[in-house]
Design an enzyme around this catalytic site. Structure first.
Site, short mmCIF file in Angstrom:
data_model
loop_
_atom_site.label_atom_id
_atom_site.label_comp_id
_atom_site.label_asym_id
_atom_site.label_seq_id
_atom_site.Cartn_x
_atom_site.Cartn_y
_atom_site.Cartn_z
N ASN A 24 0.77 -1.32 0.07
CA ASN A 24 -0.03 -0.01 0.06
C ASN A 24 0.87 1.34 0.13
OD1 ASN A 24 -0.65 1.92 2.61
ND2 ASN A 24 0.28 0.01 3.47
N PHE A 48 -1.23 8.16 4.12
CA PHE A 48 -2.02 9.01 5.29
C PHE A 48 -3.37 9.89 4.74
CE2 PHE A 48 1.82 9.69 8.37
CZ PHE A 48 1.91 8.25 8.82
N SER A 98 5.98 5.21 8.56
CA SER A 98 5.35 4.80 7.11
C SER A 98 5.95 5.20 6.18
CB SER A 98 3.82 5.37 7.11
OG SER A 98 3.01 4.80 8.25
N ASN A 124 5.10 5.85 3.11
CA ASN A 124 4.48 6.62 1.97
C ASN A 124 4.50 8.23 2.29
OD1 ASN A 124 4.02 4.18 0.68
ND2 ASN A 124 2.48 3.79 2.33
N THR A 125 4.96 8.69 3.37
CA THR A 125 5.05 10.02 3.60
C THR A 125 6.60 10.44 3.59
OG1 THR A 125 3.22 9.93 4.94
CG2 THR A 125 4.44 11.86 5.21
N LYS A 136 6.11 3.61 16.94
CA LYS A 136 6.01 2.44 15.93
C LYS A 136 7.37 2.73 14.92
CE LYS A 136 2.89 0.06 12.68
NZ LYS A 136 1.59 -0.07 12.52
N ASN A 180 6.26 -1.56 11.28
CA ASN A 180 5.32 -1.07 10.19
C ASN A 180 5.58 -1.99 8.86
OD1 ASN A 180 3.76 0.68 8.56
ND2 ASN A 180 4.25 2.41 10.03
#
Ligand SMILES: Cc1cc2nc3c(=O)[nH]c(=O)nc-3n(C[C@H](O)[C@H](O)[C@H](O)COP(=O)(O)O)c2cc1C
Length: 384
Positions: free
Chosen positions: A140, A144, A205, A207-208, A243, A274
């Site tokens: 994915n 966010f 994460s 994706n940021t 995390k 994660n």
């Protein structure tokens, strides 16, 4: 009766029979039925639509409540709360606190909401979720997508006002273009602290842009000092967790441990892990594996368990939420023995369906008994 009428009658009868069969299987929480019929049908939808569809099912509580009673062996005292069982839903499923009651019905011992960003944001362009079916994995790059603090907070207040007292964790993120990332986390702590059992600082994460750099030694110190301070100022101080990404090298893991061992940076626990940006050679779905984003599910399992064991040792036993590729009770038990006090699942639900939660709990209870442990607590870290 004409042949075509007979045919119509037969089709009707088959439809009714299958409907009755389905209703019985759903009532009986039949795992095989979900895996063989329901999930393949759900997979006709694209992955993001299927995700939204299942959130709606849980929002309106369309599935019967799990009939399994959690045994005492599965109760866990951790992070200042008593968990009825150690199996939670990981962040990213119920990003906006819409499905908590349905998830509780499914038998989860706790629900982690988020990641939530201060201001609402759309996330990355679609498509941004991909199934790797043969690997029982997902990639994915949601980035966010969030309704933002205000709306999510309102939903959680409504839940609490309706006397919902299940365990809720709030996973905090930052806005993509925020000029003050540390301020974003501090705001999250102050706003959600009073209604959360635990808060998560998510800096892992993929994706940021730039987010994962906050796991670096100096960056982490600069983040944790104000964040730990803010958490202390919240009434009914919730537990504060960090995390982490599974892609940190051993040196980087040691750096994280050094920072969180400092008094002014002490968090109450870690969530490991994660999704990974790595792509193991063993993946079967080579084409889908080329998608940018975080990989979750079965191929993440060993990586995250190894990291749990590393961090458990490096921190002298900090409480850990273990997550990554858990598909069975055995997988959950491995994480517990590596050092996790409770666990979370996400991707396996995509392939197994909602009865997975009860299956994992039943199996955990059996595995504990086989090893002569009376509680989960007794098994924590036993293989480290
Ligand atoms: C579609 C999807 C979205 C996710 N979104 C988030 C998120 O917003 N915040 C977060 O901390 N983790 C997020 N995660 C990571 C999960 O919480 C979990 O750490 C990871 O998927 C490993 O567990 P699993 O193998 O059981 O899925 C997401 C995972 C998936 C599959």
């Amino acid at each position: 009766m004409s042949f075509s009428n007979k045919l119509k009658q037969m089709v009707k009868l088959c439809g009714l029979s299958f409907g009755a069969f389905s209703a019985i299987c759903i009532y009986k929480e039949d795992t095989k039925f979900y895996k063989t019929y329901v999930m393949p049908i759900v997979h006709l939808l694209d992955p993001e639509q299927a995700h939204q569809f299942s959130v709606i099912i849980n929002k309106y509580r369309l599935l019967p409540r799990s009939k399994y009673n959690d045994p005492d062996s599965l109760k866990v005292q951790a992070f200042g709360s008593l968990f009825n069982n150690p199996v939670g839903i990981a962040a990213g499923y119920d990003k906006n606190a819409e499905a908590v009651l349905g998830l509780n019905d499914m038998g989860f011992g706790f629900v982690e909401i988020g990641s939530v960003t201060p201001l609402p944001q759309d996330g990355n362009e679609k498509p941004r979720v991909f199934r790797l079916k043969k690997d029982e994995a997902v990639i994915n790059r949601y980035g966010f997508n969030s309704d933002g603090h205000e709306i999510v907070l309102k939903r959680i207040y409504e839940l609490r006002e309706s006397n919902y007292n299940g365990i809720i964790g709030i996973n905090l993120g930052k806005n993509k273009t925020s000029p003050d990332p540390i301020g974003d986390y501090v705001k999250g702590i102050i706003r959600f602290g009073p209604v959360a059992n635990y808060l998560v600082i998510n800096i892992s994460s993929p994706n940021t842009p730039g987010l994962r750099n906050m796991q670096g030694k100096k960056e982490l110190y600069d983040l944790l000092v104000p964040v730990v301070q803010a958490a202390k100022s919240v009434p009914n101080r919730p537990a504060l967790l960090l995390k982490l990404a599974p892609d940190l090298s051993f040196e980087e893991r040691k750096d994280v441990a050094d920072v969180i061992n400092k008094k002014e940076c002490q968090v109450d626990g870690l969530i490991i892990s994660n999704t990974t940006i790595s792509r193991p050679n063993s993946l079967n779905c080579k084409e889908e594996a080329q998608q940018t984003g975080g990989l979750s599910g079965k191929p993440l399992k060993e990586l995250s368990t190894k990291m749990i064991a590393d961090m458990y040792k490096l921190t002298n036993g900090i409480p850990i939420i273990g997550v990554g590729g858990i598909c069975t009770g055995e997988d959950a038990y491995e994480k517990i023995k590596a050092g996790a006090v409770v666990v979370q699942v996400y991707t396996a639900l995509v392939y197994e369906g909602p009865t997975l939660v009860t299956e994992i709990k039943k199996s955990l209870d059996k595995l504990l008994a086989e090893d002569g442990f009376k509680t989960i607590g007794e098994a924590v870290g036993k293989s480290s």
